[in-house]
Design an enzyme around this catalytic site. Structure first.
Site, PDB file in Angstrom:
ATOM      1  N   ALA A 262      78.631  -1.871 -10.730  1.00 13.32           N
ATOM      2  CA  ALA A 262      78.667  -3.457 -11.758  1.00 13.32           C
ATOM      3  C   ALA A 262      77.544  -3.131 -13.138  1.00 13.32           C
ATOM      4  O   ALA A 262      78.346  -4.005 -13.899  1.00 13.32           O
ATOM      5  CB  ALA A 262      78.473  -5.122 -10.650  1.00 13.32           C
TER       6      ALA A 262
ATOM      7  N   GLU B 115      74.153 -10.909 -11.724  1.00 10.00           N
ATOM      8  CA  GLU B 115      74.248  -9.074 -11.020  1.00 10.00           C
ATOM      9  C   GLU B 115      72.542  -8.815 -11.089  1.00 10.00           C
ATOM     10  O   GLU B 115      72.083  -7.624 -12.297  1.00 10.00           O
ATOM     11  CB  GLU B 115      75.416  -8.396 -11.224  1.00 10.00           C
ATOM     12  CG  GLU B 115      76.175  -8.401 -10.751  1.00 10.00           C
ATOM     13  CD  GLU B 115      77.697  -8.218 -11.689  1.00 10.00           C
ATOM     14  OE1 GLU B 115      77.640  -6.447 -11.322  1.00 10.00           O
ATOM     15  OE2 GLU B 115      78.639  -8.756 -11.702  1.00 10.00           O
TER      16      GLU B 115
END
Length: 399
Positions: free
Chosen positions: A257, A378
């Site tokens: 990601a 993230e």
């Protein structure tokens, strides 16, 4: 179509390429980029300001993303994916985030955080059951790792499951989960009775599973965000991801990601730079375009320099990803660099636009607000700095 909906309908974006990076791309790469750029100009740009202003997630975009192959482009074709390389994936994320970070979040969560773990760690039955539907956009998925009290420290999670012989019993909660309110499935990370982290697939409609929506966001307003709440949810044993356990499993997903974010954030930066360059050549002050003034040229020159550096970094990272050589640290550096670059460019571009830069007639303020989330999720900006610091010194400062 009202005034708000008609903004930015004419999308004439041209991508900056100072160092002729197109020479490093294959014809297939260019075709993929062109296809997604056309999609963004048609489906996202004409509507995004309206969606953002109204905090509206356009659910219909999910199937449209599926149709253009934006979900799981690196997943093998046999499971519904595109079977493409990582540079193709990066280019897709770059073009979508030029449209909006929230739109890219929807796509990258689906591909990197839902499809990737099912493909990487799932059983053959799980792959056949879920991946084609996720790839086509029939299903929307989310990724449950962050908790109310455990963000940068996911190992401290309290969400847990117990073995009840014929099923698992899941309890706990996750927070700040992209796609959650609209998701058909969630890949959830929880501890078993021995404290070992495992991934489980939780399906919409399971008794005790709710997804309250997060309201009041000033960022990523065109994407949906929510919680995942588990109150004695019965999980079939076949929904446990068997391929890998431990914290390394979700961290592996985050690597994929973060790679997408590194490319995506530069897409946002490109959009801001393009808007600033165009505006500066058209805005007349003191009898001439403001692009003729030294300080404006300085801003534009620095923007293009930083975009070019990030493009080269991302391309090299893409090659290493394709060769299986990229490390967590290298991915982390690219994510951190790209988001910081994009935020700085958004702010400078806003200044070039003056007061007009704070309106929805131009994209900078929306990008800026979005990127304030991207710089945090993230892996926060500081955590990524410390990941590199740990690599340099061998001393983990975040423990």
């Amino acid at each position: 179509m009202n005034k708000t909906e008609s903004r930015n309908v004419k999308d004439e974006f041209e991508s900056p390429d100072l160092y002729l990076l197109d020479d490093l791309l294959t014809e297939e790469h260019k075709l993929i980029r062109s296809s997604v750029r056309t999609f963004v100009k048609k489906e996202i740009t004409p509507n995004i300001e309206h969606w953002a202003e109204n905090n509206h997630f356009p659910k219909e975009i999910v199937k449209k993303f599926g149709e253009i192959g934006a979900f799981g482009p690196t997943i093998p074709i046999e499971y519904g994916g595109g079977g493409l390389d990582y540079i193709s994936y990066g280019l897709i994320m770059q073009e979508i985030e030029r449209g909006d970070s929230g739109m890219r979040s929807t796509a990258s969560v689906q591909g990197s955080l839902v499809m990737f773990p099912i493909y990487k760690f799932g059983s053959e039955k799980q792959k056949r059951k879920y991946l084609p539907k996720l790839a086509s956009g029939e299903f929307l998925g989310c990724f449950g790792l962050t908790e109310p009290d455990h963000g940068s420290n996911p190992s401290g999670m309290t969400t847990n499951f117990k073995d009840m012989e014929d099923h698992y019993l899941l309890n706990g909660a996750k927070m700040w989960i992209s796609n959650a309110p609209q998701a058909d499935i969630a890949v959830v990370w929880a501890k078993n009775e021995a404290g070992r982290i495992h991934g489980l697939i939780v399906e919409k409609g399971m008794e005790g599973f709710t997804t309250p929506e997060t309201h009041g966001k000033w960022s990523l307003r065109a994407s949906c965000t929510g919680e995942l709440v588990f109150d004695n949810v019965k999980i079939p044993k076949e929904n446990l991801l068997p391929g890998k356990s431990g914290l390394g499993a979700p961290m592996n997903c985050l690597d994929s990601a973060r790679f997408g974010i590194a490319w995506g954030a530069i897409g946002a930066a490109m959009d801001c730079y393009y808007s600033a360059r165009r505006y500066a050549t058209q805005r007349i002050q003191f009898g001439k375009p403001i692009a003729s003034f030294q300080l404006v040229q300085k801003k534009l020159a620095e923007m293009l320099t930083e975009i070019t550096k990030a493009q080269l970094l991302n391309w090299k990272l893409g090659k290493m990803m394709d060769e299986g050589k990229a490390t967590t640290v290298q991915i982390s550096v690219a994510k951190r660099n790209a988001v910081e670059t994009a935020l700085n460019i958004a702010r400078e571009a806003r200044q070039i636009h003056g007061a007009m830069g704070i309106t929805g007639e131009f994209p900078m303020m929306r990008h800026m607000m979005n990127l304030e989330s991207v710089i945090t999720y993230e892996g926060t900006h500081d955590i990524h700095l410390l990941i590199l610091g740990n690599e340099i010194t061998g001393i983990p400062a975040f423990k």
